[in-house]
Design a protein around this motif. Sequence first.
Motif, PDB file in Angstrom:
ATOM      1  N   ASP A  39       0.838  -1.202   0.000  1.00 63.97           N
ATOM      2  CA  ASP A  39       0.000   0.000   0.000  1.00 63.97           C
ATOM      3  C   ASP A  39       0.866   1.244   0.000  1.00 63.97           C
TER       4      ASP A  39
ATOM      5  N   THR B 209      -0.076   4.099  -0.697  1.00 66.68           N
ATOM      6  CA  THR B 209      -0.827   5.261  -0.218  1.00 66.68           C
ATOM      7  C   THR B 209      -0.652   5.455   1.295  1.00 66.68           C
ATOM      8  N   ARG B 210      -0.127   4.443   1.977  1.00 71.50           N
ATOM      9  CA  ARG B 210       0.096   4.479   3.435  1.00 71.50           C
ATOM     10  C   ARG B 210      -1.196   4.837   4.178  1.00 71.50           C
ATOM     11  N   SER B 211      -2.296   4.247   3.751  1.00 75.40           N
ATOM     12  CA  SER B 211      -3.591   4.597   4.330  1.00 75.40           C
ATOM     13  C   SER B 211      -4.071   3.618   5.395  1.00 75.40           C
TER      14      SER B 211
ATOM     15  N   SER C 220       9.914   6.058  -0.298  1.00 80.53           N
ATOM     16  CA  SER C 220       8.719   6.023  -1.150  1.00 80.53           C
ATOM     17  C   SER C 220       8.835   7.033  -2.285  1.00 80.53           C
TER      18      SER C 220
ATOM     19  N   ASP D  54       1.514   7.747  -9.409  1.00 76.54           N
ATOM     20  CA  ASP D  54       0.334   7.775  -8.547  1.00 76.54           C
ATOM     21  C   ASP D  54       0.393   6.581  -7.596  1.00 76.54           C
ATOM     22  N   PRO D  55       0.443   6.797  -6.279  1.00 75.81           N
ATOM     23  CA  PRO D  55       0.527   5.669  -5.352  1.00 75.81           C
ATOM     24  C   PRO D  55      -0.693   4.758  -5.382  1.00 75.81           C
ATOM     25  N   ARG D  56      -1.775   5.201  -6.013  1.00 74.63           N
ATOM     26  CA  ARG D  56      -2.967   4.372  -6.129  1.00 74.63           C
ATOM     27  C   ARG D  56      -2.880   3.370  -7.276  1.00 74.63           C
TER      28      ARG D  56
ATOM     29  N   SER E 135      -0.167  -0.354  -4.984  1.00 73.84           N
ATOM     30  CA  SER E 135      -1.034  -0.530  -3.814  1.00 73.84           C
ATOM     31  C   SER E 135      -2.057  -1.634  -4.059  1.00 73.84           C
TER      32      SER E 135
ATOM     33  N   HIS F  23      -6.081  -1.277  -4.234  1.00 69.57           N
ATOM     34  CA  HIS F  23      -6.499  -0.801  -5.540  1.00 69.57           C
ATOM     35  C   HIS F  23      -6.382  -1.820  -6.672  1.00 69.57           C
TER      36      HIS F  23
END
Length: 301
Positions: free
Chosen positions: A177, A179-181, A204, A212-214, A219, A223
Motif C-alpha cells: 500500500d 498510499t500508506r492509508s 517512497s 500515482d501511489p494508487r 497498492s 487498488h
Amino acid sequence: MSREQRAEIDRKLRRPAPEGERTVEQIRAGFRELMAGMLVPHERIRTAPAVLGGRPALRVDPVGEARDGTILYFHGGSWVFGSPETALSLTGHLVAGSGLPAYSSDYRLAPEHPFPAAVEDTLAAYRELLERGADPARTVLAGDSAGGGLAVTTVLAARDAGLPLPAGILAFSPGTDATRSGASMDTKEGVDPIFTRSSFEGTSAMYLAGADPRHPLLSPAVHADLTGLPPMLIQVGANELLLDDSTRLAARARDAGVDVTLDVTADVPHVFQCFAGVLDEADEALERAALFLRQRTAGGR
C-alpha cells in the motif's frame, strides 16, 4: 513463545539511528551491515551466481537431492536497498526447510530505476523461468517487505500478460500500500521498533518518482483486482506499521475468491523471520512457510 528473545530483538532494533540525512549509499551499506549479522544455514545450502530475466540472480540449492519445483524470491529493502545476499538468511532457510531450489532476483533499485523498473525485472525473471521449462504448477513466488509486495504484483502483471500463474505466493510482511492509508500506520507508531511514518517518506518518493501511489502495482492491497490469484500465505508481525498492508491484502484476496492464509505473530517486528536461530517465532514461522512451499509444489503438471 520466548518473551525474552522478543524483548532483546526489540531492544537491538531500537538503537539510535545515525544523525542527519543519509545518502542512498549509506542507507544501503547500513542495511548490508545489519543483514550480515543474520544466521544463514550454510551447511544445508549451496549458492552460485546466475542470470535471470536479464538481471543478476543468486541460485540457492539444498544440499542433497532437491525436490521438484522452484522458489522465485524477491528481497526486501523499500525498493531502494537490499540484494539477494542480504536476503540469504531467508532464502537459505526456505530452501533448507522445503528442499526446493530458489532463484533470488537482483532487480533494479530506485532512485536510479524507479517504478515500474522493479516489476519489469521480476516479471522478466518469471517469464524466463517459464521459458526454461519451469512448471508453473511447481513454482512459488516469494519475498519479504518490498519483495513480498513484488511477489504479489509480479503475479498480477503475469496474469495481465496472459502468462500461466504460479502455484502460490509467499509474502513476509509485504509492502502492498503505497498510499500508506492503513490504520496501523498510526496505531503501531512507537510500537514498531524499526519504522515511523516519516521514515517511509524518503524511500517512497525515490521509488514512486511522481507515480500515482494508487496504481494497482503500487497498492494492490487497496487498488488491485486480485481475481484469479493463486493461493497465498501472508506472514506478518503484530508490531508493524505495515500490519494493515497484510490484513487488507488478505481480506481483499478472500473477497476475490483467493485461497489465502493470514499468519499474524504477536509482539514481533517487520520480517521477523530473518531472526531464525535466535527467535523461536522466526523458526516456527519458517517451518510453516516451508510446509506451504512443499504443499503448493507437490502437484505439478
